[in-house]
Design a protein around this motif. Structure first.
Motif, PDB file in Angstrom:
ATOM      1  N   LEU A 112     -31.472 -15.927 -12.791  1.00 28.76           N
ATOM      2  CA  LEU A 112     -30.493 -16.924 -11.967  1.00 28.76           C
ATOM      3  C   LEU A 112     -31.609 -17.487 -10.412  1.00 28.76           C
ATOM      4  O   LEU A 112     -32.157 -16.486  -9.981  1.00 28.76           O
ATOM      5  N   THR A 113     -31.657 -18.619 -10.367  1.00 27.63           N
ATOM      6  CA  THR A 113     -32.338 -19.341  -9.329  1.00 27.63           C
ATOM      7  C   THR A 113     -31.643 -20.103  -8.273  1.00 27.63           C
ATOM      8  O   THR A 113     -30.768 -20.959  -8.476  1.00 27.63           O
ATOM      9  N   GLN A 114     -31.623 -19.501  -7.078  1.00 27.79           N
ATOM     10  CA  GLN A 114     -30.675 -19.978  -6.060  1.00 27.79           C
ATOM     11  C   GLN A 114     -31.635 -20.943  -5.210  1.00 27.79           C
ATOM     12  O   GLN A 114     -32.911 -20.801  -4.911  1.00 27.79           O
ATOM     13  N   PHE A 155     -28.642 -11.342 -10.768  1.00 31.12           N
ATOM     14  CA  PHE A 155     -28.448 -11.451  -9.347  1.00 31.12           C
ATOM     15  C   PHE A 155     -29.386 -12.784  -9.187  1.00 31.12           C
ATOM     16  O   PHE A 155     -30.498 -12.699  -9.567  1.00 31.12           O
ATOM     17  N   GLY A 156     -28.770 -13.783  -8.420  1.00 29.12           N
ATOM     18  CA  GLY A 156     -29.951 -14.703  -7.887  1.00 29.12           C
ATOM     19  C   GLY A 156     -30.649 -13.819  -6.752  1.00 29.12           C
ATOM     20  O   GLY A 156     -30.322 -13.031  -6.100  1.00 29.12           O
ATOM     21  N   GLN A 157     -31.810 -14.646  -6.277  1.00 26.37           N
ATOM     22  CA  GLN A 157     -32.540 -13.911  -5.397  1.00 26.37           C
ATOM     23  C   GLN A 157     -32.057 -13.918  -3.690  1.00 26.37           C
ATOM     24  O   GLN A 157     -32.588 -13.258  -3.022  1.00 26.37           O
ATOM     25  N   GLY A 158     -30.891 -14.871  -3.688  1.00 22.58           N
ATOM     26  CA  GLY A 158     -30.265 -14.709  -2.460  1.00 22.58           C
ATOM     27  C   GLY A 158     -30.671 -16.070  -1.557  1.00 22.58           C
ATOM     28  O   GLY A 158     -31.608 -16.583  -1.789  1.00 22.58           O
ATOM     29  N   THR A 159     -29.485 -16.307  -0.881  1.00 22.47           N
ATOM     30  CA  THR A 159     -29.753 -17.616   0.054  1.00 22.47           C
ATOM     31  C   THR A 159     -29.256 -17.130   1.395  1.00 22.47           C
ATOM     32  O   THR A 159     -28.000 -16.759   1.389  1.00 22.47           O
ATOM     33  N   THR A 160     -30.187 -17.137   2.343  1.00 24.22           N
ATOM     34  CA  THR A 160     -29.740 -16.861   3.770  1.00 24.22           C
ATOM     35  C   THR A 160     -29.100 -17.990   4.666  1.00 24.22           C
ATOM     36  O   THR A 160     -29.779 -18.794   4.762  1.00 24.22           O
ATOM     37  N   VAL A 161     -28.038 -17.766   5.128  1.00 26.64           N
ATOM     38  CA  VAL A 161     -27.438 -18.924   6.034  1.00 26.64           C
ATOM     39  C   VAL A 161     -27.508 -18.517   7.448  1.00 26.64           C
ATOM     40  O   VAL A 161     -26.962 -17.580   7.863  1.00 26.64           O
ATOM     41  N   TYR A 188     -26.217 -14.832   0.604  1.00 32.02           N
ATOM     42  CA  TYR A 188     -25.114 -15.009  -0.411  1.00 32.02           C
ATOM     43  C   TYR A 188     -26.165 -15.199  -1.699  1.00 32.02           C
ATOM     44  O   TYR A 188     -27.119 -15.481  -2.033  1.00 32.02           O
ATOM     45  N   TYR A 189     -25.453 -14.391  -2.535  1.00 25.55           N
ATOM     46  CA  TYR A 189     -25.984 -14.157  -3.985  1.00 25.55           C
ATOM     47  C   TYR A 189     -24.879 -14.606  -5.183  1.00 25.55           C
ATOM     48  O   TYR A 189     -23.721 -14.364  -4.992  1.00 25.55           O
ATOM     49  N   CYS A 190     -25.519 -15.387  -5.897  1.00 21.17           N
ATOM     50  CA  CYS A 190     -24.915 -15.367  -7.354  1.00 21.17           C
ATOM     51  C   CYS A 190     -25.032 -14.251  -8.247  1.00 21.17           C
ATOM     52  O   CYS A 190     -26.086 -13.647  -8.072  1.00 21.17           O
ATOM     53  N   HIS A 191     -24.319 -14.268  -9.082  1.00 16.87           N
ATOM     54  CA  HIS A 191     -24.180 -12.684 -10.075  1.00 16.87           C
ATOM     55  C   HIS A 191     -23.564 -13.307 -11.590  1.00 16.87           C
ATOM     56  O   HIS A 191     -22.594 -13.902 -11.712  1.00 16.87           O
ATOM     57  N   GLN A 192     -24.395 -13.216 -12.685  1.00 17.42           N
ATOM     58  CA  GLN A 192     -23.842 -13.402 -13.786  1.00 17.42           C
ATOM     59  C   GLN A 192     -23.489 -12.211 -14.680  1.00 17.42           C
ATOM     60  O   GLN A 192     -24.205 -11.294 -14.682  1.00 17.42           O
ATOM     61  N   THR A 193     -22.430 -12.439 -15.199  1.00 17.99           N
ATOM     62  CA  THR A 193     -21.799 -11.364 -16.114  1.00 17.99           C
ATOM     63  C   THR A 193     -21.869 -11.587 -17.561  1.00 17.99           C
ATOM     64  O   THR A 193     -21.119 -10.890 -18.314  1.00 17.99           O
ATOM     65  N   PRO A 207     -36.042  -2.905   0.403  1.00 17.01           N
ATOM     66  CA  PRO A 207     -35.827  -3.426   1.692  1.00 17.01           C
ATOM     67  C   PRO A 207     -36.272  -4.926   1.732  1.00 17.01           C
ATOM     68  O   PRO A 207     -37.343  -5.221   1.153  1.00 17.01           O
ATOM     69  N   GLY A 208     -35.424  -5.729   2.273  1.00 18.32           N
ATOM     70  CA  GLY A 208     -35.825  -7.245   2.476  1.00 18.32           C
ATOM     71  C   GLY A 208     -35.878  -7.845   1.140  1.00 18.32           C
ATOM     72  O   GLY A 208     -36.280  -9.053   1.210  1.00 18.32           O
ATOM     73  N   LYS A 209     -35.044  -7.293  -0.034  1.00 16.31           N
ATOM     74  CA  LYS A 209     -35.074  -8.173  -1.197  1.00 16.31           C
ATOM     75  C   LYS A 209     -33.853  -8.081  -1.715  1.00 16.31           C
ATOM     76  O   LYS A 209     -32.606  -7.871  -1.148  1.00 16.31           O
ATOM     77  N   GLY A 210     -33.841  -8.828  -2.889  1.00 13.86           N
ATOM     78  CA  GLY A 210     -32.327  -9.374  -3.356  1.00 13.86           C
ATOM     79  C   GLY A 210     -31.855  -7.870  -4.267  1.00 13.86           C
ATOM     80  O   GLY A 210     -32.171  -6.851  -4.247  1.00 13.86           O
TER      81      GLY A 210
END
Lengths: 107, 119
Positions: free
Chosen positions: A4-6, A98-104, A86-91, B41-44
């Motif tokens: 998953l790529t955010q 999980f996606g790698q995350g997006t910081t807002v 914020y993370y997306c997650h596929q089941t 730490p600091g990762k997803g």
């Protein structure tokens, strides 16, 4: 595994602005895509399940859409408390990913 | 609303075995899956594996040979063991579950997290 790529990785918005985060899967997940919010120092919290279903108690400004491989989380009317990752997650397939995350950030 | 409270050793030496436990507040094991997820730490977030509602286990292939997830219904808890840890296993470890009707539902209940440092 299903990667998953955010995008973007980081987003800054002023209060009341609308922010959109995308999540792209390397393989179709159908609608089995969920979104989480993680504030600093806290555990993740479920926001949206099955692409577009708001989890109980989640403010209505959070919404999700998409299908297959492309998904979107929208925050309509940013508030200070929305500063988080914020993370997306596929089941749909194993291993779940999980996606790698997006910081807002709130300006 | 079920709550998860986790505990376990926070500092390990390389090659030791990581052991974490997650207590389930209402003892409601039947019919629910139980998960472990970690976050360096600091990762997803990284999915470690799950104990399914049918009693089987699924593990991330990247960790499969080192990980065991088990449940103890008499003690209202489930556990994670990871053998031969290295510095790469340093992370916050979370237990989680879902209260939805389907096995592929989102994870709506999380533990508070346990920081494990391998050094």
């Amino acid at each position: 595994e299903n990667v998953l790529t955010q995008s973007p990785t980081f987003q800054s918005g002023a209060p009341k602005e609308t922010v959109t985060i995308t999540c792209r899967a390397s393989q179709s997940v159908g609608s089995s895509l969920h979104w989480y919010q993680q504030r600093p120092g806290q555990s993740p919290k479920l926001l949206i399940k099955y692409t577009s279903q708001s989890f109980s108690g989640v403010p209505s400004r959070f919404s999700g859409s998409g299908s297959g491989t492309d998904f979107t989380l929208t925050i309509s009317g940013l508030e200070a408390e929305d500063a988080a990752t914020y993370y997306c997650h596929q089941t749909s397939t194993l291993p779940q990913t999980f996606g790698q995350g997006t910081t807002v950030e709130i300006k | 609303q079920v709550q998860l409270h986790q505990w376990g050793a926070g500092v390990l030496k390389p090659s030791e075995t990581l052991s974490l436990t997650c207590g389930v507040s209402d003892g409601s094991f039947s019919g629910y899956p139980w998960f472990w997820i970690r976050q360096p730490p600091g990762k997803g977030l990284e999915w470690i594996g799950r104990f399914t509602h049918t009693g089987s286990t699924d593990y991330n292939p990247s960790l499969k040979n080192r990980v065991t997830i088990s449940i103890d219904t008499s003690k209202n808890h489930f556990s994670l063991e990871m053998t031969s840890v290295t510095a790469a296993d340093t992370a916050m470890y979370y237990c989680a579950t879902l209260r939805g009707a389907a096995a592929d539902d989102g994870l709506d209940v999380w533990g508070q997290g346990t920081m494990v440092i391998v050094s």
